[in-house]
Motif scaffolding. Structure first.
Motif, short mmCIF file in Angstrom:
data_model
loop_
_atom_site.label_atom_id
_atom_site.label_comp_id
_atom_site.label_asym_id
_atom_site.label_seq_id
_atom_site.Cartn_x
_atom_site.Cartn_y
_atom_site.Cartn_z
N ASP A 182 0.81 -1.22 0.00
CA ASP A 182 0.00 0.00 0.00
C ASP A 182 0.85 1.27 0.00
OD1 ASP A 182 -2.64 0.78 -0.34
OD2 ASP A 182 -2.87 1.34 1.76
N LYS A 183 2.10 1.16 -0.47
CA LYS A 183 2.96 2.33 -0.57
C LYS A 183 2.93 2.86 -2.01
CE LYS A 183 6.23 0.83 3.01
NZ LYS A 183 7.64 0.45 3.29
N ILE A 184 2.96 4.19 -2.14
CA ILE A 184 2.98 4.79 -3.47
C ILE A 184 4.33 4.52 -4.13
CG2 ILE A 184 2.91 6.96 -4.75
CD1 ILE A 184 0.89 7.99 -2.78
N ILE A 185 4.28 4.03 -5.37
CA ILE A 185 5.50 3.64 -6.06
C ILE A 185 5.36 3.94 -7.54
CG2 ILE A 185 4.84 1.26 -6.60
CD1 ILE A 185 7.70 0.48 -5.57
N ALA A 186 6.50 4.05 -8.22
CA ALA A 186 6.49 4.35 -9.66
C ALA A 186 6.97 3.14 -10.45
CB ALA A 186 7.38 5.56 -9.94
N THR A 187 6.55 3.10 -11.71
CA THR A 187 7.01 2.07 -12.63
C THR A 187 7.11 2.68 -14.03
OG1 THR A 187 6.51 -0.07 -13.67
CG2 THR A 187 4.64 1.25 -12.97
N VAL A 188 8.07 2.19 -14.81
CA VAL A 188 8.17 2.69 -16.18
C VAL A 188 7.20 1.93 -17.10
CG1 VAL A 188 10.55 3.47 -15.97
CG2 VAL A 188 10.09 1.10 -16.66
N LYS A 189 6.57 0.88 -16.57
CA LYS A 189 5.58 0.13 -17.35
C LYS A 189 4.28 0.92 -17.45
CE LYS A 189 7.17 -4.48 -15.93
NZ LYS A 189 6.77 -5.73 -15.24
N ARG A 190 3.71 0.93 -18.62
CA ARG A 190 2.38 1.53 -18.77
C ARG A 190 1.35 0.42 -18.64
NH1 ARG A 190 -2.11 3.30 -21.52
NH2 ARG A 190 -2.37 5.58 -21.69
N PRO A 191 0.46 0.48 -17.62
CA PRO A 191 -0.54 -0.57 -17.48
C PRO A 191 -1.56 -0.53 -18.61
CG PRO A 191 -0.98 1.21 -15.95
CD PRO A 191 0.33 1.54 -16.61
N LYS A 192 -2.44 -1.51 -18.61
CA LYS A 192 -3.46 -1.58 -19.66
C LYS A 192 -4.53 -0.51 -19.48
CE LYS A 192 -2.88 -6.60 -20.00
NZ LYS A 192 -3.52 -7.92 -19.82
N LEU A 193 -4.51 0.14 -18.33
CA LEU A 193 -5.53 1.14 -18.00
C LEU A 193 -4.93 2.26 -17.18
CD1 LEU A 193 -8.64 1.77 -18.03
CD2 LEU A 193 -8.78 0.48 -15.90
N VAL A 194 -5.21 3.52 -17.54
CA VAL A 194 -4.80 4.68 -16.75
C VAL A 194 -6.03 5.55 -16.50
CG1 VAL A 194 -2.46 4.62 -17.69
CG2 VAL A 194 -4.18 6.11 -18.74
N MET A 195 -5.89 6.53 -15.65
CA MET A 195 -7.01 7.42 -15.32
C MET A 195 -7.54 8.09 -16.59
SD MET A 195 -7.69 7.33 -12.05
CE MET A 195 -8.51 8.87 -11.66
N GLY A 196 -8.87 8.15 -16.68
CA GLY A 196 -9.50 8.81 -17.82
C GLY A 196 -9.68 7.95 -19.04
N GLU A 197 -9.32 6.65 -18.93
CA GLU A 197 -9.49 5.74 -20.05
C GLU A 197 -10.31 4.53 -19.61
OE1 GLU A 197 -5.16 6.65 -22.17
OE2 GLU A 197 -5.71 4.61 -21.60
N ILE A 198 -10.74 3.73 -20.59
CA ILE A 198 -11.41 2.46 -20.29
C ILE A 198 -10.71 1.36 -21.06
CG2 ILE A 198 -13.63 3.56 -19.82
CD1 ILE A 198 -14.56 2.49 -22.56
N ALA A 199 -10.83 0.14 -20.57
CA ALA A 199 -10.19 -1.00 -21.24
C ALA A 199 -10.83 -2.30 -20.77
CB ALA A 199 -8.70 -1.02 -20.95
N TYR A 200 -10.71 -3.34 -21.59
CA TYR A 200 -11.15 -4.68 -21.20
C TYR A 200 -10.05 -5.32 -20.37
CZ TYR A 200 -15.33 -4.86 -24.12
OH TYR A 200 -16.57 -4.65 -24.67
N LEU A 201 -10.38 -5.73 -19.15
CA LEU A 201 -9.43 -6.41 -18.28
C LEU A 201 -9.97 -7.78 -17.88
CD1 LEU A 201 -8.25 -3.54 -15.89
CD2 LEU A 201 -7.25 -4.26 -18.07
N LYS A 202 -9.06 -8.71 -17.65
CA LYS A 202 -9.43 -10.08 -17.31
C LYS A 202 -9.48 -10.29 -15.81
CE LYS A 202 -8.06 -14.85 -18.41
NZ LYS A 202 -7.07 -15.67 -19.17
N VAL A 203 -10.54 -10.95 -15.33
CA VAL A 203 -10.69 -11.27 -13.91
C VAL A 203 -9.81 -12.48 -13.58
CG1 VAL A 203 -12.26 -12.07 -12.11
CG2 VAL A 203 -13.01 -10.33 -13.74
N VAL A 204 -8.92 -12.32 -12.61
CA VAL A 204 -8.01 -13.41 -12.24
C VAL A 204 -8.31 -13.98 -10.86
CG1 VAL A 204 -6.15 -12.62 -13.73
CG2 VAL A 204 -6.31 -11.71 -11.41
N GLN A 205 -9.15 -13.28 -10.10
CA GLN A 205 -9.53 -13.78 -8.77
C GLN A 205 -10.85 -13.16 -8.35
OE1 GLN A 205 -6.75 -12.87 -5.63
NE2 GLN A 205 -7.81 -14.12 -4.11
N ILE A 206 -11.70 -13.96 -7.70
CA ILE A 206 -12.98 -13.45 -7.18
C ILE A 206 -13.04 -13.72 -5.68
CG2 ILE A 206 -15.49 -13.71 -7.23
CD1 ILE A 206 -15.31 -14.39 -10.17
#
Length: 295
Positions: A61-85
């Motif tokens: 739960d610590k704020i951290i940075a990454t050079v990877k761009r995730p599949k979704l950022v603020m202000g956008e939408i995307a299809y994501l896969k559920v991996v755990q319920i």
């Protein structure tokens, strides 16, 4: 200011064995910094260098940075896969080590393991990034578009009496009114549309049709094409019910009347109680005669 959930360019202010600390150039607070772990730091990085990163909270739960761009950022939408319920919600793969949480209250319909769902990103009351299927709360209304601009969007909601709600470019909120929809649409469909109106609050009214004058000419060509295939006659006129017109021509009754009116004005067709038929004159093919009439 460092922004959670966004790609941003930050400046290297400190170098450590375990990584580098980054800071926003517009922040004067010394504590307003974020760690980029050493495995993410580009080679030969020096203090003062700028690095484009995504900022989120890690498993601790610590704020951290990454050079990877995730599949979704603020202000956008995307299809994501559920991996755990779980009992409180689902977790989705968004391309980072820590999966993205989709709270139960933000789910719409049944959620299944390995299913892919259209979601947006928001910050909850605990300052954590979460997913939501309620895209109305994440899509923006500050688009750069003007009336008659052609855009592409994804349908995410359908309501009888209202129409299809669309995420334009995955960022902006738009609506195709029910009267504009002649063919069935489903959530997830990608549509090419025209901006027909921009409301005072910035929401976009969208049309599946071209600009009015051009659309009437296209509808006229469609009527002519079907007339020719039917030996120059169709048993439809202004009194025909909308369902029949849509079934025969794929047009709304309003579009049919506008296009047929223009064809009659140019004396390409005539309409009677029995229907519409092609007029033959000057021994010109009907398509050529109609094209000359448009000039």
């Amino acid at each position: 200011m460092i922004k959670l959930g966004e790609m941003q360019e930050l400046t290297v202010t400190q170098k450590k064995d375990f990584g580098v600390y980054l800071k926003s150039t517009d922040s004067e607070k010394s504590e307003d910094k974020v760690l980029l772990p050493i495995k993410q730091v580009p080679a030969d990085t020096e203090i003062g260098d700028k690095i484009n990163v995504f900022v989120y909270r890690d498993s601790d739960d610590k704020i951290i940075a990454t050079v990877k761009r995730p599949k979704l950022v603020m202000g956008e939408i995307a299809y994501l896969k559920v991996v755990q319920i779980t009992r409180i919600g689902a977790f989705m793969n968004w391309g980072l080590e820590k999966d993205l949480f989709l709270p139960f209250k933000e789910q719409i319909g049944e959620i299944k393991l390995n299913g892919e769902y259209l979601v947006g990103l928001y910050i909850d009351k605990s300052d954590r990034l979460c997913a939501t299927m309620n895209l109305f709360k994440v899509l923006r209304t500050d688009s750069p578009y003007k009336v008659n601009d052609n855009v592409k969007g994804t349908v995410f909601s359908l309501k009888r009496g209202l129409g299809a709600t669309v995420a334009v470019d995955g960022k902006y909120l738009g609506l195709i009114h029910e009267g504009e929809i002649l063919k069935p649409l489903r959530p997830g469909d990608v549509v090419e549309v025209r901006v027909s109106h921009i409301k005072e609050d910035g929401k976009l009214d969208l049309s599946l049709k071209d600009a009015p004058k051009l659309q009437i000419d296209k509808d006229g060509e469609k009527i002519l094409s079907i007339l020719i295939k039917n030996k120059g006659f169709l048993s439809i006129n202004d009194d025909t019910d909308p369902e029949t017109i849509n079934k025969v021509l794929g047009l709304s009754k309003s579009s049919f009347k506008k296009a047929a009116g223009r064809l009659m004005k140019r004396k390409v067709i005539e309409m009677s109680r029995n229907g519409i038929k092609l007029l033959k004159s000057n021994n010109l093919p009907q398509r050529e005669k109609y094209a000359r009439g448009k000039k």
